[in-house]
Design an enzyme around this catalytic site. Structure first.
Site, PDB file in Angstrom:
ATOM      1  N   HIS A 467     124.863 -31.003 -62.733  1.00  0.00           N
ATOM      2  CA  HIS A 467     125.994 -30.161 -63.036  1.00  0.00           C
ATOM      3  C   HIS A 467     125.333 -28.698 -62.448  1.00  0.00           C
ATOM      4  O   HIS A 467     126.192 -28.632 -61.946  1.00  0.00           O
ATOM      5  CB  HIS A 467     127.587 -31.091 -63.579  1.00  0.00           C
ATOM      6  N   ARG A 574     132.839 -33.242 -47.039  1.00  0.00           N
ATOM      7  CA  ARG A 574     132.448 -34.157 -48.136  1.00  0.00           C
ATOM      8  C   ARG A 574     133.296 -34.035 -48.627  1.00  0.00           C
ATOM      9  O   ARG A 574     133.685 -33.977 -49.633  1.00  0.00           O
ATOM     10  CB  ARG A 574     131.439 -33.521 -49.268  1.00  0.00           C
ATOM     11  N   ARG A 610     134.830 -36.047 -42.686  1.00  0.00           N
ATOM     12  CA  ARG A 610     134.073 -37.085 -43.147  1.00  0.00           C
ATOM     13  C   ARG A 610     134.645 -37.960 -44.176  1.00  0.00           C
ATOM     14  O   ARG A 610     135.179 -37.571 -45.956  1.00  0.00           O
ATOM     15  CB  ARG A 610     132.766 -36.952 -44.370  1.00  0.00           C
ATOM     16  N   GLU A 704     123.057 -41.459 -39.673  1.00  0.00           N
ATOM     17  CA  GLU A 704     122.098 -41.054 -41.228  1.00  0.00           C
ATOM     18  C   GLU A 704     121.468 -42.297 -41.095  1.00  0.00           C
ATOM     19  O   GLU A 704     120.796 -42.674 -42.198  1.00  0.00           O
ATOM     20  CB  GLU A 704     122.489 -40.665 -42.639  1.00  0.00           C
ATOM     21  N   ASN A 727     119.852 -35.297 -44.373  1.00  0.00           N
ATOM     22  CA  ASN A 727     118.994 -35.641 -45.674  1.00  0.00           C
ATOM     23  C   ASN A 727     119.502 -37.462 -45.581  1.00  0.00           C
ATOM     24  O   ASN A 727     118.177 -37.968 -46.596  1.00  0.00           O
ATOM     25  CB  ASN A 727     120.034 -35.027 -46.592  1.00  0.00           C
ATOM     26  N   ASP A 728     119.834 -38.487 -45.512  1.00  0.00           N
ATOM     27  CA  ASP A 728     120.228 -40.060 -45.275  1.00  0.00           C
ATOM     28  C   ASP A 728     118.648 -40.326 -43.696  1.00  0.00           C
ATOM     29  O   ASP A 728     118.348 -40.989 -44.475  1.00  0.00           O
ATOM     30  CB  ASP A 728     121.543 -40.399 -45.889  1.00  0.00           C
ATOM     31  N   ARG A 738     115.763 -39.641 -51.677  1.00  0.00           N
ATOM     32  CA  ARG A 738     116.041 -37.999 -51.894  1.00  0.00           C
ATOM     33  C   ARG A 738     115.626 -37.138 -52.690  1.00  0.00           C
ATOM     34  O   ARG A 738     115.848 -35.734 -53.171  1.00  0.00           O
ATOM     35  CB  ARG A 738     117.385 -38.123 -50.713  1.00  0.00           C
ATOM     36  N   CYS A 775     124.670 -32.101 -39.732  1.00  0.00           N
ATOM     37  CA  CYS A 775     125.224 -31.961 -41.101  1.00  0.00           C
ATOM     38  C   CYS A 775     124.097 -31.704 -41.772  1.00  0.00           C
ATOM     39  O   CYS A 775     124.526 -31.861 -42.940  1.00  0.00           O
ATOM     40  CB  CYS A 775     126.420 -32.328 -41.184  1.00  0.00           C
TER      41      CYS A 775
HETATM   42  C1  PEP Z   1     123.369 -36.602 -44.622  1.00  0.00           C
HETATM   43  O1  PEP Z   1     122.736 -37.224 -45.192  1.00  0.00           O
HETATM   44  O2  PEP Z   1     122.474 -35.866 -43.789  1.00  0.00           O
HETATM   45  C2  PEP Z   1     124.952 -35.898 -45.508  1.00  0.00           C
HETATM   46  C3  PEP Z   1     125.150 -34.332 -44.491  1.00  0.00           C
HETATM   47  O3  PEP Z   1     125.181 -36.357 -46.184  1.00  0.00           O
HETATM   48  P1  PEP Z   1     125.256 -36.662 -47.724  1.00  0.00           P
HETATM   49  O4  PEP Z   1     124.228 -35.062 -47.761  1.00  0.00           O
HETATM   50  O5  PEP Z   1     126.518 -36.394 -48.058  1.00  0.00           O
HETATM   51  O6  PEP Z   1     124.673 -37.801 -47.716  1.00  0.00           O
HETATM   52 MG    MG Z   2     124.450 -38.362 -46.002  1.00  0.00          MG
END
Ligand code: PEP
Ligand code: MG
Length: 842
Positions: A467, A574, A610, A704, A727-728, A738, A775
């Site tokens: 947090h 999100r 999403r 992703e 990211n994923d 990650r 994104c």
């Molecule tokens: C991602 O995975 O790039 C994404 C935008 O989703 P999150 O970071 O919320 O998993």
């Molecule tokens: Mg993701």
């Protein structure tokens, strides 16, 4: 070895603890045992013993057997909240009971309607006295079947041993995965060679070093400091032998075939370092928690220890009342804080304090406090013991999100302790221009930090998902978590440079370095101001190619902020932020209202919602999920929606209803197969058919999972758009977690393998006339922007503070240049080579 048989305390069906929908019990934070789905209404003594704890809410009781085994029985889940309603205790504290004696009668009908679950737990809370336990399964009848068989550890014999008591110096555990089964077994067999009683102590937790289960029970982790205590005729020999073995890792990490303890020849050079360590003595390493550079002077934030009297009033009921009052007062304070933050439209911070309020209701926590009160301890002592034990257990969990909550628990724990002792939680008074250093920073402290005073902070504890890190990013304060503990020794006022993006702290910088960074910061500030002034303009390349720059948001406050920073809509809401930190899921009406409110704040610009993306590493308290071996590859994202369609249906209905009169799009996370998107589309159609008065809502998927990128053309036939979650996509393509402190920095989305997948996705979409956005965090990276534009991405959805800079990066080149750059990038071998193609002016 002594055996203790525990019989069924109720009629019912036995279930393993892992199936209990409450992580406090299913993760065995309280201890090991079993659960019973009750078919009778009187809890009875499962063995002879003394009542050593009886919760004032009447839902939980502990019996201590003549062997010293503590058996906690807890009727239902979250039943402490019923404050005694529906429970009728039939015993008093200190009473001796025989097998089958009634302990607590309860009204099952009442509990069934007002409690989260009727499952009743039977747990051994002092597992260190038990060498092993085996539970039965299936149907049982009160007092008849043996439901738990305990093999007792040989502590009884050891306590009779007399001799001197010797303690080792503190030992830092070097084992990368802590004292798991194998090193625990090595330690136990080593310890058993000695006559002395041997304890392994970490803070308040201690384990019998001769018992594997006892050692594993306190979940000793990498970097933990432990002390070995030996008492008996060979105590000194114990310390001389065991301490160096422990410090050297007990032969762990495959450095050699697991040797018998007698043949271990520790090679200190092979012991893994507890933390990443730099060869540069002036560079302290940690984990990047919030980007940005801070040049300032050290300010050590040290908390005064709150003095706590151990013993309480002779009447434990008085101490219990004190604790209840303090808990009530703390809840009121937290309620007031939330109201204040909600009024300031700061839902994220408010949610953190709502979570603190929930923590105060945690039955496991209250049970530990109850047990200390029953032993005559003061309310302050009992409470301090309860929250430090629970926080210690949380901190050692493998699940980083859960582990991060240890800081929250200590934070709220200190709040209550402050009330109990009349020493309120102190406000940090930080001099202007400080870089704050702390063992751990409480979320409530972070929320109060003023970016004008604090230029950055570094904490020894915590991680990128805590947090504190989330708050630092929201406040735009550079931060490093998990910093080398040497940071705590730096004198106040010394000059340092904190790099929140790289996750390190430079000490003793030369005047030249300081002036170089200060000049770079001034240049950045000028660029930033210019970018901000132009943020309302569209993002168009020098040869007229337009790219939409939209925002990633977590709620209404972000949406409003995004509009002031030039967002052309929202590319990723999100929605899980609406679900997190709550006791129950948001209702359809609640969701429809908030989606419509966010859409209205965007003045007709598009909003992509999403659907719920939790599971695996992002648990929800009210959505219990079985423990998974590989949570990142388990029931995550849309898989939850398909597994429990009612959750997804509710959200889909809310989005369809909110879409009326707004430009809303719906997007599904973690889609890996065509079957998944087809099932989801079917579900959306069914709901739409039931809601005739809705406007059309476009459907898209997050790309992703590499499979979705590889089969982009086939997926493009099913949906209206793609948004690539880099990211994923990066974590799954490179097989690098990650959130991993060591791999995080290597998991660079500019790796050409990811760029190839993005190119493939764009090509697949284009062939079917569909568009692609990004994104993931990559869209906020100014070095990545021209490459993404050149790859044909139409929309960049970035974090709100990054919008002006991303627009400026689009405007900085021609589309033709971007396309040539993208082709060059695709031909590179590493992320570093790709980055070298794009100068980092930002
Ligand atoms: C991602 O995975 O790039 C994404 C935008 O989703 P999150 O970071 O919320 O998993
Ligand atoms: Mg993701």
């Amino acid at each position: 070895m002594a055996i203790l048989e525990i019989r069924a305390p109720l009629d019912g069906v036995i279930l393993p603890l892992e199936q209990v929908p409450d992580p406090v019990f299913s993760q065995k934070m309280v201890g090991d045992g079993l659960a019973i789905d009750p078919l009778s209404q009187v809890l009875t003594a499962p063995c002879p013993g003394t009542v050593t704890q009886l919760h004032h809410a009447g839902h939980a009781v502990t019996l201590t057997t003549s062997e010293g085994i503590e058996i906690l029985m807890h009727i239902g889940l979250d039943t402490v909240a019923l404050k005694g309603q529906g429970f009728d205790p039939r015993v008093t504290l200190g009473q001796q009971v025989a097998l089958g004696d009634a302990l607590i009668a309860f009204d099952a009908d009442r509990l069934a309607t007002s409690a989260k679950s009727l499952l009743t737990l039977l747990i051994v809370t002092n597992g260190e006295l038990v060498a092993s336990m085996s539970a039965t399964s299936g149907r049982v009848h009160t007092g008849q079947e043996v439901c738990l068989t305990l093999t007792l550890a040989e502590v009884g014999a050891a306590t009779e041993i007399r001799g001197k008591r010797v303690a080792s110096a503190a030992i830092v555990i070097p084992n990368p995965t802590g004292l798991h089964a194998r090193p625990a077994a090595v330690l136990a067999s080593l310890a058993k060679r000695f006559k002395s009683r041997i304890l392994l102590q970490r803070g308040d937790d201690e384990a019998n070093a001769k018992s594997v289960t006892s050692i594993m029970g306190i979940e000793i982790a990498l970097g933990d400091k432990v002390v070995v205590i030996a008492e008996g005729p060979d105590a000194q020999e114990v310390i001389d032998t065991i301490a160096p073995e422990l410090a050297a890792g007990l032969g762990d990490e495959g450095s050699r075939p697991a040797p018998a303890p007698a043949t271990i020849e520790p090679d200190p050079a092979q012991a893994p370092a507890p933390r990443p360590h730099s060869d540069d003595p002036n560079l302290l390493l940690g984990v990047a928690a919030s980007p940005g550079l801070g040049v300032g002077r050290i300010y050590q934030l040290r908390r005064a220890e709150i003095a706590v009297p151990e013993t309480g009033d002779e009447d434990p009921r008085k101490e219990r009342r004190k604790l209840d009052d303090a808990l009530d007062r703390a809840k009121n304070e937290l309620e007031a804080l939330q109201t204040e933050l909600k009024a300031a439209a700061d839902a994220k911070k408010a949610a953190i304090f709502a979570a603190h309020q929930e923590l105060l209701e945690d039955p496991g926590l209250l049970d530990i406090a109850e047990s200390a009160l029953a032993k005559g301890k003061s309310a302050a002592y009992a409470w301090h013991r309860a929250y430090t034990i629970q926080a210690g257990r949380l901190a050692r969990l493998k699940n980083l999100v859960m582990a991060g909550r240890a800081v929250d628990l200590r934070d709220v724990g200190r709040r209550v302790l402050g009330i109990l002792t009349g020493q309120p939680v102190e406000e940090p008074r930080v001099p202007l221009g400080s870089i704050l250093i702390a063992e751990d920073l409480a979320p409530s402290d972070t929320a109060k930090l003023n970016p004008k005073e604090v230029l950055g902070f570094a904490t020894v504890g915590g991680g990128a998902t805590s947090h504190v890190a989330i708050l630092a990013r929201a406040l735009d304060i550079p931060a490093v978590a998990g910093i080398d503990p040497r940071a705590l020794e730096l004198p106040d006022g010394s000059d340092v440079i904190l790099d929140g993006g790289k996750g390190h702290l430079r000490i003793n910088p030369s005047p030249d370095e300081v002036s170089r960074i200060t000049q770079a910061q001034a240049r950045l500030a000028t660029n930033k101001a210019a970018d901000l002034a132009a943020a309302g303009e569209p993002a168009t390349t020098t040869d007229g190619h337009r790219v939409e720059v939209v925002a990633n948001i977590g709620g209404l406050a972000d949406a409003r902020k995004g509009m002031t920073m030039g967002a052309e809509g929202v590319g990723l809401l999100r929605s899980e932020f609406l679900y997190l930190e709550r006791a129950t899921a948001p209702t359809e009406d609640e969701q429809a209202a908030i989606y419509a409110e966010i859409a209205a704040a965007l003045n007709g610009q598009p909003l992509i919602i999403r659907t719920l993306d939790v599971g695996g590493d992002k648990p929800l308290a009210y959505l219990p999920m079985p423990r998974e071996e590989n949570p990142m590859l388990g029931i995550r994202g849309v898989r939850i929606g398909l597994d429990r369609p009612e959750i997804l249906r509710t959200q889909v209905r809310a989005i369809l209803r909110a879409g009326k009169g707004h430009c809303l799009r719906m997007m599904f996370p973690m889609i890996a197969t065509l079957d998944e998107i087809r099932s989801v589309k079917g579900l959306v159609e069914e709901e739409r058919a039931k809601l005739p008065d809705t406007d059309p809502v476009q459907l898209g998927i997050m790309v992703e999972v590499p499979a979705a990128a590889v089969l982009a053309r086939q997926f493009a036939r099913e949906v209206d758009f793609f948004s690539i979650g880099t990211n994923d996509l990066t974590q799954y393509t490179l097989a690098m977690d990650r959130g991993h402190p060591k791999l995080g920095s290597k998991a660079d989305a500019l790796n050409p393998a990811i760029l190839q997948l993005i190119a493939q996705t764009v090509a697949g979409a284009a062939a079917e006339g569909k568009w692609v956005g990004i994104c993931g965090g990559m869209a906020s990276d100014p070095q990545a922007v021209p490459i993404l534009v050149g790859l044909g991405v139409k929309e960049l959805s970035c974090s709100v503070p990054a919008i002006p800079i991303v627009k400026a990066a689009v405007r900085g080149r021609s589309f033709a240049d971007c396309q040539a750059l993208a082709q060059q990038a695709l031909a590179q071998g590493t992320a570093a080579e790709v980055r070298a193609l794009v100068p980092n002016d930002y």
